[in-house]
Write a protein that holds these residues in place. Structure first.
Motif, PDB file in Angstrom:
ATOM      1  N   MET A  86       0.855  -1.184   0.000  1.00  0.00           N
ATOM      2  CA  MET A  86       0.000   0.000   0.000  1.00  0.00           C
ATOM      3  C   MET A  86       0.893   1.238   0.000  1.00  0.00           C
ATOM      4  N   THR A  87       0.744   2.075  -1.010  1.00  0.00           N
ATOM      5  CA  THR A  87       1.545   3.291  -1.114  1.00  0.00           C
ATOM      6  C   THR A  87       0.822   4.311  -1.997  1.00  0.00           C
ATOM      7  N   PRO A  88       0.928   5.613  -1.636  1.00  0.00           N
ATOM      8  CA  PRO A  88       0.285   6.625  -2.481  1.00  0.00           C
ATOM      9  C   PRO A  88       0.889   6.662  -3.887  1.00  0.00           C
ATOM     10  N   ILE A 130      -0.262  -0.491  -4.654  1.00  0.00           N
ATOM     11  CA  ILE A 130      -1.631   0.009  -4.781  1.00  0.00           C
ATOM     12  C   ILE A 130      -1.837   1.252  -3.921  1.00  0.00           C
ATOM     13  N   SER A 131      -2.451   2.267  -4.541  1.00  0.00           N
ATOM     14  CA  SER A 131      -2.894   3.466  -3.827  1.00  0.00           C
ATOM     15  C   SER A 131      -4.418   3.440  -3.799  1.00  0.00           C
ATOM     16  N   ILE A 132      -5.026   3.995  -2.755  1.00  0.00           N
ATOM     17  CA  ILE A 132      -6.495   4.050  -2.777  1.00  0.00           C
ATOM     18  C   ILE A 132      -6.983   5.410  -3.264  1.00  0.00           C
ATOM     19  N   GLY A 133      -6.086   6.289  -3.658  1.00  0.00           N
ATOM     20  CA  GLY A 133      -6.540   7.575  -4.182  1.00  0.00           C
ATOM     21  C   GLY A 133      -5.442   8.611  -4.040  1.00  0.00           C
ATOM     22  N   TYR A 135      -4.340  11.099  -2.400  1.00  0.00           N
ATOM     23  CA  TYR A 135      -4.194  11.848  -1.164  1.00  0.00           C
ATOM     24  C   TYR A 135      -3.264  11.033  -0.288  1.00  0.00           C
ATOM     25  N   VAL A 136      -2.658  11.693   0.694  1.00  0.00           N
ATOM     26  CA  VAL A 136      -1.670  10.992   1.499  1.00  0.00           C
ATOM     27  C   VAL A 136      -2.197  10.774   2.912  1.00  0.00           C
ATOM     28  N   LEU A 137      -2.189   9.528   3.346  1.00  0.00           N
ATOM     29  CA  LEU A 137      -2.552   9.185   4.723  1.00  0.00           C
ATOM     30  C   LEU A 137      -1.260   8.897   5.470  1.00  0.00           C
ATOM     31  N   GLY A 139      -0.463   6.272   7.003  1.00  0.00           N
ATOM     32  CA  GLY A 139      -0.068   4.872   6.947  1.00  0.00           C
ATOM     33  C   GLY A 139      -0.933   4.077   6.004  1.00  0.00           C
ATOM     34  N   PRO A 143      -5.890   2.237   4.047  1.00  0.00           N
ATOM     35  CA  PRO A 143      -5.953   1.748   2.660  1.00  0.00           C
ATOM     36  C   PRO A 143      -6.052   0.219   2.578  1.00  0.00           C
TER      37      PRO A 143
HETATM   38  N1  ADE Z   1      -0.404   5.214   2.365  1.00  0.00           N
HETATM   39  C1  ADE Z   1      -0.547   6.521   2.573  1.00  0.00           C
HETATM   40  N2  ADE Z   1      -1.422   7.075   1.729  1.00  0.00           N
HETATM   41  C2  ADE Z   1      -1.880   6.056   0.940  1.00  0.00           C
HETATM   42  C3  ADE Z   1      -2.801   5.976  -0.129  1.00  0.00           C
HETATM   43  N3  ADE Z   1      -3.462   7.040  -0.592  1.00  0.00           N
HETATM   44  N4  ADE Z   1      -3.006   4.768  -0.687  1.00  0.00           N
HETATM   45  C4  ADE Z   1      -2.335   3.699  -0.247  1.00  0.00           C
HETATM   46  N5  ADE Z   1      -1.453   3.714   0.750  1.00  0.00           N
HETATM   47  C5  ADE Z   1      -1.217   4.875   1.347  1.00  0.00           C
END
Ligand code: ADE
Length: 228
Positions: A86-88, A130-133, A135-137, A139, A143
């Motif tokens: 999981m990563t932006p 995979i990113s869920i969108g 924007y940055v969370l 962690g 996601p």
């Molecule tokens: N980790 C931080 N932001 C994320 C995102 N938008 N999607 C997936 N992982 C994330």
């Protein structure tokens, strides 16, 4: 289907998946959800999982060894899992990817990163990012939960009413048509007459047309991307 999550915060996954549809699927054994605490793979007495970035800069970067050890351990327990980081910076998750994920036997290994970043070499250890969108969370835990929920409900037997899945795939790529229930008039707004009659052919046509109209107005990008 097995879903293994490598995370620094396994407790985050407890309450959301104790209840609801996914909770029931876990109870029934349709989904086996296991969290693997990354801290246990940390380095030294302090179980360190991150370090300062080479080249300087603010924040900490997750070291590759704890993540690699966790991946190897999970792989030994359950070989052949599709590894998802999981990563932006990843591919943006959508319903088509959710459908692909259900097809990955025996299941998924999801790595939820934390902090400001992850050592670049971790990317070589996974099958997909995979990113869920956009924007940055802080962690990858939330996601990961989004992916688990979206994939979990597609596993055969998980949804109470499999017809709703058929309807979703029938309308694949379009927004849903407007839904109404009782009363037939609410604060001056009436339920469309066509839904109050019993002509199911007409209702189906109306719904398909509304679905297309709504998609064209709100999400024209979906119509362009749609397979013919
Ligand atoms: N980790 C931080 N932001 C994320 C995102 N938008 N999607 C997936 N992982 C994330």
């Amino acid at each position: 289907m097995e879903i293994h999550v490598i995370t620094l915060f396994p407790e985050m996954f407890e309450s959301p998946f104790r209840t609801g549809m996914i909770g029931r699927a876990i109870e029934q054994g349709l989904i086996v959800l296991k969290t693997h605490p990354l801290r246990e793979f940390g380095l030294g007495n302090y179980r360190q999982v991150d370090d300062a970035p080479y080249g300087g800069g603010s924040g900490m970067v997750m070291r590759p060894e704890p993540i690699a050890d966790a991946i190897d351990t999970v792989n030994a327990q359950c070989p052949g899992l599709w590894r998802v980081l999981m990563t932006p910076q990843g591919e943006v998750f959508d319903q088509a990817i959710a459908r692909e994920f259900v097809g990955h036997a025996p299941g998924l290994m999801i790595i939820a990163g934390r902090y400001e970043g992850i050592d670049e070499r971790v990317r070589a250890l996974v099958d997909q990012e995979i990113s869920i969108g956009d924007y940055v969370l802080s962690g990858g835990e939330l996601p990961a939960m989004v992916v688990i929920e979206a994939v979990g409900r597609l596993i055969p037997g998980v949804l109470g009413n499999p017809e709703s899945l058929d309807e979703e795939s029938f309308a694949a790529g379009l927004l849903e048509y407007p839904q109404y229930t009782r009363p037939d008039e609410f604060r001056g707004m009436r339920v469309p007459d066509i839904l109050l009659g019993g002509d199911h052919g007409k209702i189906r046509e109306w719904r398909a047309a509304e679905s297309r109209r709504r998609t064209a107005r709100r999400r024209p990008d979906l119509l362009e991307r749609r397979r013919p």
